[in-house]
Design a protein around this motif. Structure first.
Motif, PDB file in Angstrom:
ATOM      1  N   CYS A 288       0.823  -1.219   0.000  1.00 23.77           N
ATOM      2  CA  CYS A 288       0.000   0.000   0.000  1.00 23.77           C
ATOM      3  C   CYS A 288       0.852   1.261   0.000  1.00 23.77           C
ATOM      4  O   CYS A 288       0.417   2.300  -0.484  1.00 23.77           O
ATOM      5  CB  CYS A 288      -0.972  -0.015   1.176  1.00 23.77           C
ATOM      6  N   SER A 289       2.082   1.171   0.523  1.00 21.47           N
ATOM      7  CA  SER A 289       2.932   2.372   0.531  1.00 21.47           C
ATOM      8  C   SER A 289       3.265   2.804  -0.900  1.00 21.47           C
ATOM      9  O   SER A 289       3.469   3.976  -1.169  1.00 21.47           O
ATOM     10  CB  SER A 289       4.199   2.146   1.355  1.00 21.47           C
ATOM     11  N   LEU A 298      -3.773   3.317   5.073  1.00 21.20           N
ATOM     12  CA  LEU A 298      -4.172   2.186   5.924  1.00 21.20           C
ATOM     13  C   LEU A 298      -4.488   2.645   7.340  1.00 21.20           C
ATOM     14  O   LEU A 298      -3.939   3.640   7.814  1.00 21.20           O
ATOM     15  CB  LEU A 298      -3.052   1.156   5.985  1.00 21.20           C
ATOM     16  N   ASN A 299      -5.368   1.892   8.000  1.00 19.67           N
ATOM     17  CA  ASN A 299      -5.589   2.076   9.429  1.00 19.67           C
ATOM     18  C   ASN A 299      -4.679   1.057  10.117  1.00 19.67           C
ATOM     19  O   ASN A 299      -4.911  -0.156  10.020  1.00 19.67           O
ATOM     20  CB  ASN A 299      -7.072   1.795   9.736  1.00 19.67           C
ATOM     21  N   GLU A 300      -3.637   1.529  10.753  1.00 21.39           N
ATOM     22  CA  GLU A 300      -2.624   0.615  11.287  1.00 21.39           C
ATOM     23  C   GLU A 300      -3.191  -0.339  12.340  1.00 21.39           C
ATOM     24  O   GLU A 300      -2.686  -1.454  12.494  1.00 21.39           O
ATOM     25  CB  GLU A 300      -1.420   1.391  11.830  1.00 21.39           C
ATOM     26  N   ASP A 301      -4.228   0.083  13.063  1.00 17.44           N
ATOM     27  CA  ASP A 301      -4.799  -0.807  14.088  1.00 17.44           C
ATOM     28  C   ASP A 301      -5.490  -1.994  13.437  1.00 17.44           C
ATOM     29  O   ASP A 301      -5.213  -3.151  13.750  1.00 17.44           O
ATOM     30  CB  ASP A 301      -5.800  -0.045  14.975  1.00 17.44           C
ATOM     31  N   ARG A 310     -12.404  -7.875   7.226  1.00 16.14           N
ATOM     32  CA  ARG A 310     -12.491  -6.531   7.806  1.00 16.14           C
ATOM     33  C   ARG A 310     -11.963  -5.462   6.862  1.00 16.14           C
ATOM     34  O   ARG A 310     -11.240  -5.758   5.912  1.00 16.14           O
ATOM     35  CB  ARG A 310     -11.695  -6.457   9.116  1.00 16.14           C
ATOM     36  N   GLU A 311     -12.329  -4.216   7.199  1.00 13.75           N
ATOM     37  CA  GLU A 311     -11.801  -3.069   6.477  1.00 13.75           C
ATOM     38  C   GLU A 311     -10.507  -2.650   7.166  1.00 13.75           C
ATOM     39  O   GLU A 311     -10.464  -2.574   8.395  1.00 13.75           O
ATOM     40  CB  GLU A 311     -12.846  -1.948   6.541  1.00 13.75           C
ATOM     41  N   ILE A 312      -9.454  -2.374   6.398  1.00 14.73           N
ATOM     42  CA  ILE A 312      -8.191  -1.995   7.025  1.00 14.73           C
ATOM     43  C   ILE A 312      -7.712  -0.621   6.562  1.00 14.73           C
ATOM     44  O   ILE A 312      -6.576  -0.235   6.832  1.00 14.73           O
ATOM     45  CB  ILE A 312      -7.078  -3.052   6.795  1.00 14.73           C
ATOM     46  N   SER A 313      -8.561   0.112   5.812  1.00 18.47           N
ATOM     47  CA  SER A 313      -8.157   1.457   5.389  1.00 18.47           C
ATOM     48  C   SER A 313      -8.626   2.477   6.425  1.00 18.47           C
ATOM     49  O   SER A 313      -9.588   2.245   7.179  1.00 18.47           O
ATOM     50  CB  SER A 313      -8.729   1.774   4.015  1.00 18.47           C
ATOM     51  N   ALA A 314      -7.929   3.626   6.433  1.00 15.11           N
ATOM     52  CA  ALA A 314      -8.304   4.720   7.333  1.00 15.11           C
ATOM     53  C   ALA A 314      -9.530   5.432   6.769  1.00 15.11           C
ATOM     54  O   ALA A 314      -9.834   5.300   5.581  1.00 15.11           O
ATOM     55  CB  ALA A 314      -7.134   5.696   7.447  1.00 15.11           C
ATOM     56  N   ARG A 315     -10.223   6.171   7.640  1.00 14.68           N
ATOM     57  CA  ARG A 315     -11.437   6.878   7.218  1.00 14.68           C
ATOM     58  C   ARG A 315     -11.179   7.800   6.015  1.00 14.68           C
ATOM     59  O   ARG A 315     -11.983   7.906   5.110  1.00 14.68           O
ATOM     60  CB  ARG A 315     -11.963   7.689   8.406  1.00 14.68           C
ATOM     61  N   GLU A 316      -9.998   8.441   6.015  1.00 19.01           N
ATOM     62  CA  GLU A 316      -9.725   9.418   4.942  1.00 19.01           C
ATOM     63  C   GLU A 316      -9.221   8.766   3.648  1.00 19.01           C
ATOM     64  O   GLU A 316      -8.998   9.458   2.655  1.00 19.01           O
ATOM     65  CB  GLU A 316      -8.706  10.470   5.431  1.00 19.01           C
ATOM     66  N   LYS A 318      -8.952   7.196   0.083  1.00 23.53           N
ATOM     67  CA  LYS A 318      -9.820   7.331  -1.090  1.00 23.53           C
ATOM     68  C   LYS A 318     -10.231   5.956  -1.628  1.00 23.53           C
ATOM     69  O   LYS A 318     -11.189   5.830  -2.375  1.00 23.53           O
ATOM     70  CB  LYS A 318      -9.089   8.111  -2.191  1.00 23.53           C
ATOM     71  N   ILE A 319      -9.437   4.952  -1.308  1.00 22.43           N
ATOM     72  CA  ILE A 319      -9.731   3.583  -1.745  1.00 22.43           C
ATOM     73  C   ILE A 319      -9.986   2.764  -0.475  1.00 22.43           C
ATOM     74  O   ILE A 319      -9.198   2.836   0.474  1.00 22.43           O
ATOM     75  CB  ILE A 319      -8.503   2.962  -2.470  1.00 22.43           C
ATOM     76  N   THR A 320     -11.057   1.981  -0.474  1.00 22.71           N
ATOM     77  CA  THR A 320     -11.306   1.117   0.684  1.00 22.71           C
ATOM     78  C   THR A 320     -10.416  -0.124   0.561  1.00 22.71           C
ATOM     79  O   THR A 320     -10.381  -0.759  -0.502  1.00 22.71           O
ATOM     80  CB  THR A 320     -12.791   0.679   0.724  1.00 22.71           C
ATOM     81  N   VAL A 321      -9.695  -0.436   1.622  1.00 23.77           N
ATOM     82  CA  VAL A 321      -8.837  -1.623   1.582  1.00 23.77           C
ATOM     83  C   VAL A 321      -9.426  -2.666   2.543  1.00 23.77           C
ATOM     84  O   VAL A 321      -9.787  -2.340   3.683  1.00 23.77           O
ATOM     85  CB  VAL A 321      -7.375  -1.282   1.975  1.00 23.77           C
ATOM     86  N   LEU A 322      -9.550  -3.893   2.051  1.00 21.87           N
ATOM     87  CA  LEU A 322     -10.196  -4.954   2.828  1.00 21.87           C
ATOM     88  C   LEU A 322      -9.297  -6.177   2.943  1.00 21.87           C
ATOM     89  O   LEU A 322      -8.456  -6.414   2.071  1.00 21.87           O
ATOM     90  CB  LEU A 322     -11.484  -5.406   2.122  1.00 21.87           C
ATOM     91  N   VAL A 323      -9.506  -6.946   3.996  1.00 23.67           N
ATOM     92  CA  VAL A 323      -8.956  -8.298   4.061  1.00 23.67           C
ATOM     93  C   VAL A 323     -10.159  -9.230   3.994  1.00 23.67           C
ATOM     94  O   VAL A 323     -11.124  -9.062   4.743  1.00 23.67           O
ATOM     95  CB  VAL A 323      -8.178  -8.540   5.382  1.00 23.67           C
ATOM     96  N   VAL A 324     -10.128 -10.180   3.058  1.00 22.48           N
ATOM     97  CA  VAL A 324     -11.234 -11.141   2.918  1.00 22.48           C
ATOM     98  C   VAL A 324     -10.635 -12.548   2.837  1.00 22.48           C
ATOM     99  O   VAL A 324     -10.103 -12.932   1.797  1.00 22.48           O
ATOM    100  CB  VAL A 324     -12.067 -10.865   1.631  1.00 22.48           C
ATOM    101  N   PRO A 325     -10.676 -13.304   3.941  1.00 18.18           N
ATOM    102  CA  PRO A 325     -10.124 -14.659   3.874  1.00 18.18           C
ATOM    103  C   PRO A 325     -10.855 -15.497   2.824  1.00 18.18           C
ATOM    104  O   PRO A 325     -12.083 -15.470   2.760  1.00 18.18           O
ATOM    105  CB  PRO A 325     -10.372 -15.217   5.285  1.00 18.18           C
ATOM    106  N   THR A 326     -10.078 -16.166   1.999  1.00 20.23           N
ATOM    107  CA  THR A 326     -10.695 -17.000   0.971  1.00 20.23           C
ATOM    108  C   THR A 326     -10.913 -18.404   1.519  1.00 20.23           C
ATOM    109  O   THR A 326     -10.312 -18.782   2.527  1.00 20.23           O
ATOM    110  CB  THR A 326      -9.810 -17.036  -0.295  1.00 20.23           C
ATOM    111  N   ASP A 327     -11.801 -19.153   0.901  1.00 21.04           N
ATOM    112  CA  ASP A 327     -12.045 -20.522   1.347  1.00 21.04           C
ATOM    113  C   ASP A 327     -12.466 -21.312   0.119  1.00 21.04           C
ATOM    114  O   ASP A 327     -13.648 -21.480  -0.157  1.00 21.04           O
ATOM    115  CB  ASP A 327     -13.140 -20.539   2.425  1.00 21.04           C
ATOM    116  N   GLU A 328     -11.441 -21.739  -0.633  1.00 20.65           N
ATOM    117  CA  GLU A 328     -11.744 -22.340  -1.930  1.00 20.65           C
ATOM    118  C   GLU A 328     -12.552 -23.637  -1.818  1.00 20.65           C
ATOM    119  O   GLU A 328     -13.430 -23.894  -2.638  1.00 20.65           O
ATOM    120  CB  GLU A 328     -10.451 -22.557  -2.725  1.00 20.65           C
ATOM    121  N   GLU A 329     -12.290 -24.427  -0.760  1.00 19.89           N
ATOM    122  CA  GLU A 329     -13.036 -25.694  -0.614  1.00 19.89           C
ATOM    123  C   GLU A 329     -14.521 -25.417  -0.413  1.00 19.89           C
ATOM    124  O   GLU A 329     -15.382 -26.078  -0.975  1.00 19.89           O
ATOM    125  CB  GLU A 329     -12.509 -26.517   0.574  1.00 19.89           C
ATOM    126  N   LYS A 330     -14.812 -24.398   0.430  1.00 20.79           N
ATOM    127  CA  LYS A 330     -16.216 -24.059   0.685  1.00 20.79           C
ATOM    128  C   LYS A 330     -16.888 -23.587  -0.613  1.00 20.79           C
ATOM    129  O   LYS A 330     -18.011 -23.980  -0.917  1.00 20.79           O
ATOM    130  CB  LYS A 330     -16.301 -22.962   1.755  1.00 20.79           C
TER     131      LYS A 330
END
Ligand code: ADP
Length: 351
Positions: A288-289, A298-301, A310-316, A318-330
């Motif tokens: 992201c840097s 990014l929201n460092e916390d 979860r969302e990991i970007s800061a409020r300000e 311009k792009i929302t950054v997310l972590v979405v665990p994948t689960d290919e078997e499911k």
């Protein structure tokens, strides 16, 4: 296990073993979902494997010689051991069948596409589709029809640009060797490097491909390991080439992200998934840097937490950054259920 037949037999006997108390009998299995890496240009979605589908899969073997033959073997063995249970093929390439020609045509003589189907296919489609659809759900209300780039970063890594829920471009190509730098795979390189190594080492083409598939990537750069946990440890202790490998990887992903933006006319969200994408706050920060110019903050916390989707970007940001665990078997299991239900409905309508 001597072969796939023995392995599947052992698995079925485990599942139906009274002590395990999982299944009373094989007929409780409604269907078997198989991950098939390469579906060529034939398959835009998952299908029940019948004789016609099997023949096409047989013909697709040459497009993915490392992956499709064992995939087909798995299907054949399950068919043999579970005669009345439907087998469903779920393709890694299917999600990318919506790529426009400008994104999948290689600038080589057209006959290689027309006659031999040499083109960009793209992989990890099962994961990209799932992650993009979860991301769209998270963003609902805030952004409708989001333009998303999904970053599947694991042993193999690929990126996918998604708009209106469809794949519009992706980093991997004819095979899973191209695109961003990976654990042991080179990703994109100048093809002349192939002839250079072949001549220098007196290698056959197969040997050079082995160098690019198994001895390259962050392993090749660092000389330490393809595993990012080892690289982080070594880099923290001052290992220069481990540091360099992490830097090259992060830059290659950021460059890949930027290169996909024209495919979707902008960017609303970035979604990280798979081993590295889900578990490495440091690598997400590094990547992201390089994208700060896009307004990514990014929201460092939340970036440092390990709490799943979860969302990991800061409020300000311009792009929302997310972590979405994948689960290919499911996803393969859900897809298999859906295909079987559609098949049942189609069967009913026939009568
Ligand atoms: P595959 O592509 O084989 O499905 P995974 O998605 O499981 O691979 O990703 C495996 C990679 O994830 C490993 O090479 C490892 O480097 C990386 N990884 C797993 N956990 C962490 C972590 N906590 N920090 C950094 N990298 C990690």
């Amino acid at each position: 296990m001597a072969d796939h037949l023995e392995a599947v037999r052992a698995l079925l006997s485990f599942l139906t073993n009274k002590e395990q108390n999982i299944l009373k009998d094989i007929n409780e299995i409604a269907g078997v979902g198989h991950r098939v890496v390469h579906g060529g240009e034939h398959f835009h979605q998952s299908v029940v494997v019948n004789q016609a589908v099997r023949e096409i899969l047989e013909a697709t073997k040459k497009l993915a010689p490392l992956h499709n033959p064992p995939n087909l073997m798995g299907i054949d063995v399950c068919t043999e051991l579970m005669v009345s249970v439907p087998q469903v093929a779920v393709f890694d390439t299917a999600f990318h069948q919506t790529l426009p020609p400008r994104a999948f045509i290689y600038a080589i003589p057209y006959r290689y596409y027309a006659d031999d189907h040499v083109r960009r296919y793209g992989f990890h489609g099962i994961s990209h589709r799932y992650v993009a659809s979860r991301a769209a759900k998270i963003l609902r209300g805030k952004i409708d029809n989001p333009r998303i780039i999904t970053c599947h970063l694991g042993n193999g890594s690929s990126l996918c640009a998604v708009a209106q829920g469809q794949s519009r471009d992706t980093s991997m190509g004819f095979t899973p060797l191209s695109g961003v730098v990976m654990g042991t795979r080179s990703g994109d390189i100048d093809p002349t490097v192939v002839s250079f190594i072949a001549e220098k080492e007196q290698y056959s083409l197969t040997e050079v491909m082995d160098v690019l598939n198994r001895q390259s990537g962050v392993l090749g750069i660092s000389g330490v390991s393809p595993d990012f946990r080892d690289l982080e440890k070594e880099a923290a202790q001052g290992h220069e080439r481990a540091r360099l490998a992490l830097d090259v990887f992060a830059y290659s992903v950021a460059r890949g992200v930027a290169s996909l933006i024209p495919a979707i006319d902008g960017l609303d969200a970035l979604a990280f998934t798979a081993g590295i994408g889900e578990n490495s706050p440091k690598m997400r920060r590094r990547i992201c840097s390089f994208l700060a110019w896009l307004g990514v903050v990014l929201n460092e916390d939340t970036n440092s937490e390990n709490t799943g989707e979860r969302e990991i970007s800061a409020r300000e940001s311009k792009i929302t950054v997310l972590v979405v665990p994948t689960d290919e078997e499911k996803i393969i299991a859900q897809e298999t259920m859906e295909v079987l239900q559609q098949d049942k409905r189609a069967e009913k309508n026939r009568f």
